[in-house]
Design a protein around this motif. Sequence first.
Motif, short mmCIF file in Angstrom:
data_model
loop_
_atom_site.label_atom_id
_atom_site.label_comp_id
_atom_site.label_asym_id
_atom_site.label_seq_id
_atom_site.Cartn_x
_atom_site.Cartn_y
_atom_site.Cartn_z
N GLU A 19 0.82 -1.22 0.00
CA GLU A 19 0.00 0.00 0.00
C GLU A 19 0.85 1.27 0.00
N ASN A 21 3.15 1.87 -1.88
CA ASN A 21 3.56 2.08 -3.27
C ASN A 21 5.08 2.06 -3.44
N ARG A 28 0.64 -1.60 -6.56
CA ARG A 28 0.31 -0.41 -5.78
C ARG A 28 -0.99 -0.61 -5.00
#
Length: 113
Positions: A19, A21, A28
């Motif tokens: 999460e 990223n 992502r």
Amino acid sequence: CIGCDRYFTTYHGMILHVESNTCSSGIRLVDLNRLAAQLYQWHWFVDPLLRMDLLNGCNMRHELPFKCSGCGCWFRKLSSLFNHISSRRCDTDIDDYPVKKLTHWLEVGYYRS
């Protein structure tokens, strides 16, 4: 990790990694959200009013699209849901159906996308 070679001691820690990223695989937060909304059993975890937004990759910054299938608590992120499950705040366990189905789908769904 479902996307890279990193190892985590908790499932929610791995989901939090994705999460953020920063996973080297390129997966992502929106990819995880989309996968959760694609699961055949999505209705156990996803708000039906927000499902299309998740499928379309919309920003879920202020909404609570995910719920615990055991106690019905709502969460902003999948990592929060898995943290809740692993903290034993309710009777749901990560190896229980349908949570196990979701964890399996996140892994195999990522490789299919």
